[in-house]
Design a protein around this motif. Structure first.
Motif, PDB file in Angstrom:
ATOM      1  N   VAL A 145       1.910  85.784 -35.559  1.00  0.00           N
ATOM      2  CA  VAL A 145       1.059  84.629 -35.847  1.00  0.00           C
ATOM      3  C   VAL A 145       0.805  83.879 -34.545  1.00  0.00           C
ATOM      4  CG1 VAL A 145       0.747  82.559 -37.251  1.00  0.00           C
ATOM      5  CG2 VAL A 145       2.131  84.464 -38.135  1.00  0.00           C
TER       6      VAL A 145
ATOM      7  N   ALA B 180      -2.107  87.462 -37.549  1.00  0.00           N
ATOM      8  CA  ALA B 180      -2.860  86.307 -38.070  1.00  0.00           C
ATOM      9  C   ALA B 180      -3.144  85.446 -36.864  1.00  0.00           C
ATOM     10  CB  ALA B 180      -2.040  85.547 -39.092  1.00  0.00           C
ATOM     11  N   GLU B 181      -4.414  85.154 -36.619  1.00  0.00           N
ATOM     12  CA  GLU B 181      -4.721  84.520 -35.339  1.00  0.00           C
ATOM     13  C   GLU B 181      -5.749  83.409 -35.404  1.00  0.00           C
ATOM     14  OE1 GLU B 181      -6.405  87.360 -32.650  1.00  0.00           O
ATOM     15  OE2 GLU B 181      -7.968  87.929 -34.029  1.00  0.00           O
TER      16      GLU B 181
ATOM     17  N   ALA C 158       8.259  84.311 -39.016  1.00  0.00           N
ATOM     18  CA  ALA C 158       7.307  85.064 -38.183  1.00  0.00           C
ATOM     19  C   ALA C 158       8.104  85.873 -37.159  1.00  0.00           C
ATOM     20  CB  ALA C 158       6.353  84.105 -37.475  1.00  0.00           C
TER      21      ALA C 158
ATOM     22  N   LEU D  57       6.819  78.194 -37.451  1.00  0.00           N
ATOM     23  CA  LEU D  57       6.435  79.554 -37.863  1.00  0.00           C
ATOM     24  C   LEU D  57       7.611  80.513 -37.701  1.00  0.00           C
ATOM     25  CD1 LEU D  57       2.863  79.609 -36.314  1.00  0.00           C
ATOM     26  CD2 LEU D  57       3.370  80.029 -38.736  1.00  0.00           C
TER      27      LEU D  57
ATOM     28  N   LEU E  25       1.253  83.626 -43.009  1.00  0.00           N
ATOM     29  CA  LEU E  25       2.594  84.189 -42.815  1.00  0.00           C
ATOM     30  C   LEU E  25       3.229  84.573 -44.147  1.00  0.00           C
ATOM     31  CD1 LEU E  25       5.070  84.841 -41.074  1.00  0.00           C
ATOM     32  CD2 LEU E  25       5.677  82.401 -41.145  1.00  0.00           C
TER      33      LEU E  25
ATOM     34  N   SER F 148      -1.875  78.684 -41.160  1.00  0.00           N
ATOM     35  CA  SER F 148      -1.145  79.830 -40.600  1.00  0.00           C
ATOM     36  C   SER F 148       0.128  80.120 -41.404  1.00  0.00           C
ATOM     37  CB  SER F 148      -0.823  79.609 -39.122  1.00  0.00           C
ATOM     38  OG  SER F 148       0.103  78.574 -38.957  1.00  0.00           O
TER      39      SER F 148
END
Ligand code: ZN
Length: 344
Positions: A176, A151-152, A204, A199, A164, A160
């Motif tokens: 991420v 995920a960018e 993550a 995150l 996640l 984000s």
């Protein structure tokens, strides 16, 4: 899913993983994607062009084929009137990545990104739309076969975190990496380092930054992230000469004062040796997933792979400047005569 026995986490456990992105930028340069909307229509219209670029990155040492689903989401496809191609485009992108991954020993990453639908002033309602977009994209990706998800370029930590959650629900490893367009904070007000920590605390597996910044302005932030989180860290900068005055490639200006982004960035390109230096530095400070983003091309990836001690398929054709008819002779004393002859 690629035929590998080692997933992303096992590979990171054993050492660095080399990534490569920038598909949209490169395929635009090659005439297959329209700048502006930047929707990856090429996936359906010229699948061989996508496969060729995957293959070039693979030969250059890239270990992850990232499915070209960047901006292949509902909001963006509406812009180009191809909303009905949404599912076909997403599935096909993952298939193409898989086909090429199997030509080597690469993993396949599903890819989701910023949606432009998230509203930090209305996170509940807009979040539902974002979640639905991620869920449908990743459901297709999982059916076609992926090893993990990247995920960018999320500008908002809130968005984000939704990505996640969706990834973790699918039981897949999550990488991420945030956009870092602003000087210090995400667009919803979190320091980038703090955002990565949050995150990581939410599960993550890999956190970090990609796009926007060149190595010079990304590495200092990445170093802080590295010393703050205990999970794996990723850095995928753009190969452009960003500075303290212009932290991101979006803010680089041409000599006439005009913005160079996104179509006139060439004067700011780094060379392969500078990207090789980035790879060495990233490795030295403990970055686990080392890659490149928009502006990236296979020659950079090969130089980065070799800089961290690898020999890759494309190394067969790595420079041998001692064999160059003009430049090579300058290093050999006996050939200096030849150079004189040549000039006369
Ligand atoms: Zn990028």
């Amino acid at each position: 899913m690629s035929n590998t026995t080692r997933g992303i986490l096992e590979r990171l456990q054993n050492g660095n993983v080399l990534g490569a992105e920038g598909y949209v930028f490169e395929l635009e340069r090659r005439g297959y994607i329209k700048a502006g909307p930047y929707v990856p229509e090429v996936v359906l219209d010229f699948p061989d062009a996508v496969k060729e670029l995957h293959r070039e990155f693979l030969r250059a040492g890239c270990e992850v084929m990232v499915a070209l689903t960047y901006y292949a989401h509902r909001e963006k496809l509406k812009d180009v009137g191809r909303e009905n191609d949404l599912e076909r485009m997403n599935r096909q992108a993952v298939r193409l990545a898989n086909e090429v991954a199997r030509e080597g020993d690469a993993l396949v990453a599903g890819n989701i990104c910023n949606t432009w639908a998230y509203d930090p002033n209305n996170p509940q309602e807009s979040g539902k739309i974002v979640r639905a977009m991620y869920e449908e994209q990743l459901a297709w990706a999982v059916e076609e076969g992926i090893d993990f998800v990247i995920a960018e370029t999320n500008d908002y930590l809130g968005e984000s975190l939704i990505a996640l959650e969706v990834i973790k629900k699918l039981g897949l490893p999550a990488m991420v990496t945030l956009a870092s367009v602003q000087a210090e904070k995400t667009r919803d007000g979190y320091d980038y380092v703090e955002a990565c920590k949050i995150l990581a605390d939410h599960g993550a597996d890999i956190v970090g930054l990609n796009c926007d910044r060149g190595p010079a302005t990304m590495l200092p932030l990445i170093e802080k992230i590295r010393s703050t989180v205990s999970c794996y860290v990723a850095a995928q900068p753009v190969p452009y000469r960003t500075t303290q005055q212009a932290l991101t490639f979006e803010s680089l200006a041409l000599s006439n004062g005009e913005r160079a982004f996104p179509l006139a960035l060439e004067p700011f390109l780094l060379n392969r040796f500078e990207m090789a230096d980035f790879a060495r530095q990233a490795k030295a400070i403990g970055v686990n997933y080392i890659g490149i983003c928009c502006g990236g091309a296979p020659h950079y990836v090969r130089a980065m792979a070799e800089a961290i001690g690898r020999s890759v398929p494309a190394s067969k054709y790595s420079p041998a400047m001692e064999l160059h008819p003009m430049l090579g002779v300058q290093v050999e004393e006996k050939d200096k005569v030849f150079l004189t002859d040549w000039k006369s």
